[in-house]
Design a protein around this motif. Structure first.
Motif, PDB file in Angstrom:
ATOM      1  N   ALA A 271       0.892  -1.360   0.320  1.00  0.00           N
ATOM      2  CA  ALA A 271       0.064   0.034   0.043  1.00  0.00           C
ATOM      3  C   ALA A 271       0.710   1.180   0.068  1.00  0.00           C
ATOM      4  CB  ALA A 271      -0.877  -0.142   1.359  1.00  0.00           C
ATOM      5  N   GLU A 272       2.081   0.948   0.172  1.00  0.00           N
ATOM      6  CA  GLU A 272       2.901   2.097  -0.114  1.00  0.00           C
ATOM      7  C   GLU A 272       2.746   3.249  -1.055  1.00  0.00           C
ATOM      8  OE1 GLU A 272       7.578   2.676  -1.051  1.00  0.00           O
ATOM      9  OE2 GLU A 272       7.390   1.614   0.640  1.00  0.00           O
ATOM     10  N   PRO A 273       2.402   2.954  -2.528  1.00  0.00           N
ATOM     11  CA  PRO A 273       2.143   3.968  -3.571  1.00  0.00           C
ATOM     12  C   PRO A 273       1.060   4.808  -3.106  1.00  0.00           C
ATOM     13  CG  PRO A 273       2.875   1.836  -4.511  1.00  0.00           C
ATOM     14  CD  PRO A 273       2.750   1.463  -2.844  1.00  0.00           C
ATOM     15  N   LEU A 274      -0.166   4.180  -2.459  1.00  0.00           N
ATOM     16  CA  LEU A 274      -1.210   4.844  -2.201  1.00  0.00           C
ATOM     17  C   LEU A 274      -0.978   5.794  -1.140  1.00  0.00           C
ATOM     18  CD1 LEU A 274      -3.886   1.826  -2.064  1.00  0.00           C
ATOM     19  CD2 LEU A 274      -3.548   3.542  -3.917  1.00  0.00           C
ATOM     20  N   ILE A 275      -0.329   5.416  -0.124  1.00  0.00           N
ATOM     21  CA  ILE A 275       0.144   6.204   1.027  1.00  0.00           C
ATOM     22  C   ILE A 275       0.993   7.468   0.362  1.00  0.00           C
ATOM     23  CG2 ILE A 275       1.476   6.426   3.327  1.00  0.00           C
ATOM     24  CD1 ILE A 275       0.753   3.465   3.857  1.00  0.00           C
ATOM     25  N   ALA A 276       1.949   7.271  -0.327  1.00  0.00           N
ATOM     26  CA  ALA A 276       2.667   8.486  -0.922  1.00  0.00           C
ATOM     27  C   ALA A 276       2.033   9.109  -1.612  1.00  0.00           C
ATOM     28  CB  ALA A 276       3.863   7.757  -1.563  1.00  0.00           C
ATOM     29  N   ARG A 277       0.876   8.766  -2.426  1.00  0.00           N
ATOM     30  CA  ARG A 277       0.135   9.641  -3.275  1.00  0.00           C
ATOM     31  C   ARG A 277      -0.789  10.477  -2.446  1.00  0.00           C
ATOM     32  NH1 ARG A 277      -2.762   6.215  -6.033  1.00  0.00           N
ATOM     33  NH2 ARG A 277      -1.133   5.656  -7.218  1.00  0.00           N
ATOM     34  N   TRP A 278      -1.223  10.040  -1.305  1.00  0.00           N
ATOM     35  CA  TRP A 278      -2.090  10.766  -0.431  1.00  0.00           C
ATOM     36  C   TRP A 278      -1.214  11.841   0.085  1.00  0.00           C
ATOM     37  CZ3 TRP A 278      -2.171  12.304   4.848  1.00  0.00           C
ATOM     38  CH2 TRP A 278      -3.428  12.807   4.992  1.00  0.00           C
ATOM     39  N   ILE A 279       0.207  11.404   0.670  1.00  0.00           N
ATOM     40  CA  ILE A 279       0.901  12.519   1.249  1.00  0.00           C
ATOM     41  C   ILE A 279       1.258  13.698   0.335  1.00  0.00           C
ATOM     42  CG2 ILE A 279       3.333  12.709   2.047  1.00  0.00           C
ATOM     43  CD1 ILE A 279       3.177   9.862   3.171  1.00  0.00           C
ATOM     44  N   LYS A 280       1.502  13.393  -0.975  1.00  0.00           N
ATOM     45  CA  LYS A 280       1.765  14.293  -1.835  1.00  0.00           C
ATOM     46  C   LYS A 280       0.818  15.350  -2.076  1.00  0.00           C
ATOM     47  CE  LYS A 280       5.577  11.841  -4.058  1.00  0.00           C
ATOM     48  NZ  LYS A 280       5.970  11.212  -5.551  1.00  0.00           N
ATOM     49  N   THR A 281      -0.465  14.607  -1.830  1.00  0.00           N
ATOM     50  CA  THR A 281      -1.763  15.356  -2.332  1.00  0.00           C
ATOM     51  C   THR A 281      -2.322  16.266  -1.373  1.00  0.00           C
ATOM     52  OG1 THR A 281      -2.382  13.737  -3.979  1.00  0.00           O
ATOM     53  CG2 THR A 281      -4.221  14.987  -3.331  1.00  0.00           C
ATOM     54  N   HIS A 282      -2.294  15.741   0.099  1.00  0.00           N
ATOM     55  CA  HIS A 282      -2.950  16.347   1.035  1.00  0.00           C
ATOM     56  C   HIS A 282      -1.941  16.985   2.065  1.00  0.00           C
ATOM     57  CE1 HIS A 282      -5.751  13.578  -0.436  1.00  0.00           C
ATOM     58  NE2 HIS A 282      -6.731  14.319  -0.181  1.00  0.00           N
ATOM     59  N   ILE A 283      -0.794  17.053   2.201  1.00  0.00           N
ATOM     60  CA  ILE A 283       0.154  17.630   3.044  1.00  0.00           C
ATOM     61  C   ILE A 283       0.982  18.548   2.245  1.00  0.00           C
ATOM     62  CG2 ILE A 283       2.096  17.027   4.911  1.00  0.00           C
ATOM     63  CD1 ILE A 283       0.985  14.483   5.140  1.00  0.00           C
ATOM     64  N   ARG A 284       0.859  19.906   2.753  1.00  0.00           N
ATOM     65  CA  ARG A 284       1.456  20.832   1.924  1.00  0.00           C
ATOM     66  C   ARG A 284       3.187  20.967   1.935  1.00  0.00           C
ATOM     67  NH1 ARG A 284      -0.930  26.632   3.357  1.00  0.00           N
ATOM     68  NH2 ARG A 284      -2.682  25.447   2.505  1.00  0.00           N
ATOM     69  N   ASN A 285       3.487  20.781   3.060  1.00  0.00           N
ATOM     70  CA  ASN A 285       4.921  20.794   3.281  1.00  0.00           C
ATOM     71  C   ASN A 285       5.553  19.502   3.517  1.00  0.00           C
ATOM     72  OD1 ASN A 285       3.639  20.552   5.961  1.00  0.00           O
ATOM     73  ND2 ASN A 285       5.247  21.679   6.827  1.00  0.00           N
ATOM     74  N   TRP A 286       5.135  18.491   2.726  1.00  0.00           N
ATOM     75  CA  TRP A 286       5.575  17.140   3.130  1.00  0.00           C
ATOM     76  C   TRP A 286       7.017  16.853   2.648  1.00  0.00           C
ATOM     77  CZ3 TRP A 286       7.519  14.205  -1.244  1.00  0.00           C
ATOM     78  CH2 TRP A 286       7.404  14.728  -2.247  1.00  0.00           C
ATOM     79  N   GLN A 287       7.649  17.826   2.034  1.00  0.00           N
ATOM     80  CA  GLN A 287       9.256  17.894   1.616  1.00  0.00           C
ATOM     81  C   GLN A 287      10.157  17.878   2.812  1.00  0.00           C
ATOM     82  OE1 GLN A 287       7.006  19.850   0.013  1.00  0.00           O
ATOM     83  NE2 GLN A 287       6.968  19.328  -2.251  1.00  0.00           N
ATOM     84  N   GLU A 288       9.561  18.500   3.870  1.00  0.00           N
ATOM     85  CA  GLU A 288      10.181  18.737   5.037  1.00  0.00           C
ATOM     86  C   GLU A 288      10.253  17.667   6.010  1.00  0.00           C
ATOM     87  OE1 GLU A 288       9.142  22.537   6.216  1.00  0.00           O
ATOM     88  OE2 GLU A 288       9.513  23.615   4.466  1.00  0.00           O
ATOM     89  N   ALA A 289       9.229  16.825   5.776  1.00  0.00           N
ATOM     90  CA  ALA A 289       8.795  15.563   6.703  1.00  0.00           C
ATOM     91  C   ALA A 289      10.024  14.871   6.952  1.00  0.00           C
ATOM     92  CB  ALA A 289       7.761  15.033   6.460  1.00  0.00           C
ATOM     93  N   VAL A 290       9.867  13.920   8.231  1.00  0.00           N
ATOM     94  CA  VAL A 290      10.763  12.915   8.346  1.00  0.00           C
ATOM     95  C   VAL A 290       9.834  11.724   8.634  1.00  0.00           C
ATOM     96  CG1 VAL A 290      12.435  12.050  10.100  1.00  0.00           C
ATOM     97  CG2 VAL A 290      12.446  14.616   9.523  1.00  0.00           C
ATOM     98  N   VAL A 291      10.294  10.537   8.107  1.00  0.00           N
ATOM     99  CA  VAL A 291       9.509   9.504   8.089  1.00  0.00           C
ATOM    100  C   VAL A 291      10.239   8.388   9.275  1.00  0.00           C
ATOM    101  CG1 VAL A 291       8.713   7.276   6.888  1.00  0.00           C
ATOM    102  CG2 VAL A 291       9.236   9.362   5.675  1.00  0.00           C
ATOM    103  N   VAL A 292       9.256   8.219  10.207  1.00  0.00           N
ATOM    104  CA  VAL A 292       9.786   7.683  11.715  1.00  0.00           C
ATOM    105  C   VAL A 292       9.280   6.152  11.789  1.00  0.00           C
ATOM    106  CG1 VAL A 292      10.133   7.994  14.205  1.00  0.00           C
ATOM    107  CG2 VAL A 292      10.116   9.964  12.740  1.00  0.00           C
ATOM    108  N   SER A 293      10.103   5.170  12.287  1.00  0.00           N
ATOM    109  CA  SER A 293       9.442   4.146  12.593  1.00  0.00           C
ATOM    110  C   SER A 293       9.260   3.814  14.271  1.00  0.00           C
ATOM    111  CB  SER A 293      10.354   2.885  12.153  1.00  0.00           C
ATOM    112  OG  SER A 293      10.044   1.680  12.832  1.00  0.00           O
ATOM    113  N   LYS A 294       8.171   3.421  14.623  1.00  0.00           N
ATOM    114  CA  LYS A 294       7.934   3.524  16.056  1.00  0.00           C
ATOM    115  C   LYS A 294       8.407   2.201  16.805  1.00  0.00           C
ATOM    116  CE  LYS A 294       3.399   0.851  16.022  1.00  0.00           C
ATOM    117  NZ  LYS A 294       3.887  -0.148  16.790  1.00  0.00           N
TER     118      LYS A 294
END
Length: 520
Positions: free
Chosen positions: A147-170
């Motif tokens: 489901a990674e492509p679906l999640i990545a597409r949602w991130i690019k569409t709905h989060i404005r400053n996603w280029q500054e984000a950090v992906v974190v594993s819990k």
């Protein structure tokens, strides 16, 4: 699609309707019922002879009934002379039990794979297996979609400053999933880990722990007697050693007053440093401050640690051990110090025996050392075998367990994407979100997962967490409609397009590699 039938189980009929709508296919007719004693009955009402059959059945809250129903449907289609039978299982049942955690444990995921093979399945389509190595359990081909492509597409569409984000594993087990999304989005990534640390008082009186064993008690007593008897002799031996070094150095200087040619050395030749200086230059640091400074690493400043109490982060000014912890560990501190050799080292360097308590960072290492004897009681002693999300959740809610949390990575003034394959309980998600916000200085936290199981009051607890901005899951696992409508932070992504395209490509013999790629 000609010569193909799509049947729906009782677990997720809404998802099957979306798949059939996208394929322009009608659902195959089947009658699913139960006898008065709870037995499942399946009757196929459509001719399936020499046709490709696709049975869509995902795991749900009634997972045992769903699994038995799927097996009976496969057997019924096999008896109906189907050409091939494909089990479409968006959430694979018992996928978390894919390894043996104890000597008398069961690898239940392998057993489910064997049951599907015996029932007559010829192909399996699923999404984001808990462990990709599970594909080796099957005797048929497996398409493990992501489901990674679906999640990545949602991130690019709905989060404005996603280029500054950090992906974190819990947790440490999800690093591969996190790094994959971070590479796809060209973002930085980090890791949040929790470490279970039992109170010292429990270990010293626990008959099953190393710290409470009779062998260790005798070892400690022997060390105490050795240090008491050798405390006076050590000073005399040190004096003798220094005296002998001084005599040898003096003899060497007298023999070297002249050069081999009989001439005196030049006046500007530097004098030989005293023996004590030579001795001190070869030894380790003499004070605790020098010892701590020696092991200081500039890169360690990016590592943030904290304490969790009942699954919630504690502020910096409150990060002091509670009285119960201090009382339980007071009697254990000198003993652990003597075991580790710290007490003797401190006394040899000029410190008094009363002031020989180890620093806080060394004491934490003692705690983790003693706790590891009990927590790593798994096959092979490998931490990956024993560490499970269920145990982590229990530790976060246990008041008798001190949980230390560590954040690796710079998230200050940046949004954070917490990624995992499923959300079942809220403890680890809330702990990770509070850690990156309160300790790491992140701005917002978005929780992403493929399977939204939401057991017990998980969704309500995530909803009430102020540090979490959004919760994004797919509809691979059926979510109660009323529960989803009450949540203001929940977003559900539809995977019917992914599954329908996988079915279509499988029917016509096309490659499915395009389903793993990212498109802008």
């Amino acid at each position: 699609m000609r010569q193909a039938q799509i049947f729906s189980g009782s677990s997720h009929p809404a998802l099957v309707e979306g798949i059939c709508d996208r394929l322009g296919q009608k659902q195959g007719k089947a009658e699913l019922s139960k006898f008065s004693n709870g037995e499942t009955s399946v009757q196929i009402l459509t001719s399936i002879r020499d046709q490709d059959v696709y049975i869509v059945q995902s795991g749900s809250s009634r997972i045992n009934d769903n699994l038995v129903e799927l097996l009976i449907m496969i057997s019924a289609c096999k008896g109906g002379s189907a050409k091939s039978i494909t089990a479409v299982m968006p959430y694979f049942p018992y996928c978390r039990q894919s390894k043996k955690k104890s000597h008398r444990g069961a690898i239940t995921a392998r057993m489910v794979a064997n049951l599907l093979h015996v029932a007559g399945v010829s192909h399996v389509i699923t999404i984001d297996l808990h462990a990709s190595q599970m594909q080796g359990f099957f005797k048929c081909t497996v398409d493990n979609l992501v489901a990674e492509p679906l999640i990545a597409r949602w991130i690019k569409t709905h989060i404005r400053n996603w280029q500054e984000a950090v992906v974190v594993s819990k947790n440490a087990g999800g690093t591969k999933r996190v790094t994959s999304l971070a590479d796809a989005l060209k973002l930085s990534f980090g890791i949040v880990t929790t470490d279970r640390r039992r109170f010292l008082g429990h270990h010293l009186h626990d008959p099953y722990s190393m710290a409470g064993s009779m062998i260790l008690e005798k070892l400690v007593d022997g060390l105490n007697e050795h240090q008491e008897n050798g405390s006076l002799d050590s000073k005399e031996d040190e004096k003798k050693e220094l005296t002998s070094e001084g005599v040898e150095t003096q003899d060497k200087v007298e023999s070297d007053d002249t050069t081999p040619n009989g001439m005196a050395p030049p006046p500007d030749t530097p004098d030989t440093p005293p023996a004590n200086d030579l001795r001190r230059s070869r030894t380790e640091p003499t004070t605790i401050a020098e010892l701590e400074e020696e092991f200081t690493d500039e890169r360690a400043r990016d590592v943030i640690t904290g304490r969790l109490i009942h699954g919630h982060i504690v502020d910096e000014e409150e990060q002091q051990p509670s009285p119960s912890i201090s009382a339980a560990s007071a009697s254990a501190t000198p003993r652990l110090a003597r075991i580790s050799g710290y007490d003797g080292m401190h006394s040899a360097r000029g410190g008094s025996s009363d002031a020989g308590d180890p620093p806080e960072h060394m004491m934490s290492s003692f705690i983790s050392t003693t706790s590891s004897f009990k927590t790593q009681s798994v096959i092979g002693g490998h931490i990956d075998v024993g560490a499970t999300s269920e145990e982590e959740e229990e530790d976060l809610q246990d008041s008798e367990v001190e949980t230390m949390v560590t954040l690796v990575g710079n998230v200050r003034d940046r949004p954070v994407f917490l990624i995992d394959d499923m959300i079942d309980k809220s403890g680890s998600w809330v702990a990770a979100a509070e850690t990156v916000i309160k300790r790491g200085g992140a701005t917002k936290v978005y929780c992403f997962a493929t399977h939204g199981l939401f057991g017990d009051n998980c969704l309500e607890e995530l909803e009430s967490c102020e540090c979490i901005e959004k919760i994004i899951v797919t509809n691979s696992f059926p979510i109660d409609v009323e529960k989803a409508e009450r949540s203001q932070k929940l977003t559900i992504l539809d995977v019917s397009s992914l599954l329908s395209e996988a079915i279509r490509r499988n029917k016509f013999g096309e490659s499915i590699s395009q389903l793993f790629m990212h498109y802008d």
